[in-house]
Design a protein around this motif. Sequence first.
Motif, short mmCIF file in Angstrom:
data_model
loop_
_atom_site.label_atom_id
_atom_site.label_comp_id
_atom_site.label_asym_id
_atom_site.label_seq_id
_atom_site.Cartn_x
_atom_site.Cartn_y
_atom_site.Cartn_z
N ARG A 164 15.11 70.42 0.45
CA ARG A 164 15.63 71.19 1.58
C ARG A 164 14.50 71.89 2.33
O ARG A 164 14.54 72.03 3.56
CB ARG A 164 16.67 72.19 1.10
CG ARG A 164 18.00 71.53 0.73
CD ARG A 164 19.10 72.55 0.51
NE ARG A 164 18.84 73.39 -0.65
CZ ARG A 164 19.20 73.05 -1.90
NH1 ARG A 164 19.81 71.89 -2.12
NH2 ARG A 164 18.96 73.85 -2.90
N ALA A 165 13.47 72.35 1.59
CA ALA A 165 12.32 72.97 2.25
C ALA A 165 11.60 71.95 3.13
O ALA A 165 11.19 72.26 4.26
CB ALA A 165 11.37 73.54 1.20
N GLY A 169 11.31 72.11 7.29
CA GLY A 169 9.99 72.35 7.85
C GLY A 169 9.31 71.13 8.42
O GLY A 169 8.18 71.23 8.91
N THR A 170 9.95 69.97 8.38
CA THR A 170 9.32 68.73 8.82
C THR A 170 10.27 67.98 9.75
O THR A 170 11.37 67.62 9.35
CB THR A 170 8.97 67.83 7.61
OG1 THR A 170 8.23 68.61 6.67
CG2 THR A 170 8.14 66.65 8.05
N ALA A 171 9.85 67.74 10.95
CA ALA A 171 10.71 67.06 11.93
C ALA A 171 11.03 65.64 11.46
O ALA A 171 10.16 64.90 11.02
CB ALA A 171 10.00 67.00 13.27
#
Length: 262
Positions: A164-165, A169-171
């Motif tokens: 989920r992180a 945080g990553t497109a």
Amino acid sequence: MTFLAIDIGNTRLKWTLYDAPRVGATLLAHGAQFLENIDKLAENEWQSLPAPSLMLGCNVAGEAVRYRIEEQLELWDIQPTWVYSSTEEAGLTNGYDHPTRLGSDRWVAMVGAYRRMLRAVAEGAPARPVVLVMVGTAVTVEAIDPQGRFLGGFILPGHGMMLRALESGTAGLRVPTGEVVPFPTNTSDGLTSGGTYAIAGAVYRMTEHLRATCQCEPLLYMTGGAGWKMLPHMSGQFELVESLIFDGLLEIAQQRFGLAGS
């Protein structure tokens, strides 16, 4: 003298009812419920249970959740009792800088793991250090020396939390349904494999630390709701003990309430 043991984690509450507060007690009933649904335990799952004489639990979900459970326990005439981490319990010594800040679930599971090792010693096995891995919302990796001193432990995100992180945080990334493979060739497998091997790597490092410190081979225990997913990808011969927190609660209850073990 029936005994109710409760484990409140970050996501779910798990409970077991035994015929007595002692090691080796007979399991009478058990269940689990997500925290958002615990306010109807007294009306549903617990309504038909024989009234417990004693209760002991551990809670890492905060005081508000504990109050909600204590309201449900008003179904019976029992005094709620909770385990808090301390400097010593059931022969286990707490090496944390601030012992009371250690999560109670970690402490209880370590009691269960250490006493499990001691029972093997009583049957003729040598005393050995213990690596205990708890795999849930978070992952903890604990080190216990053969004399029962908790030396310290790693804390890292569980697999779902890692993914989920990355997603947030990553497109372009989405939580995957990939496989764990040695050489991932797609994004889903890469994310799933990366999270799994990150946890496995931390466990391997702790095992190496403890082996070097104690100069002998550690016993390896794994517990937690997602332990079965991690087990095939671990280095070393881990024993999966799904009941380890409840084993620890039985050990503590036996000592606190003064009943002989079987």
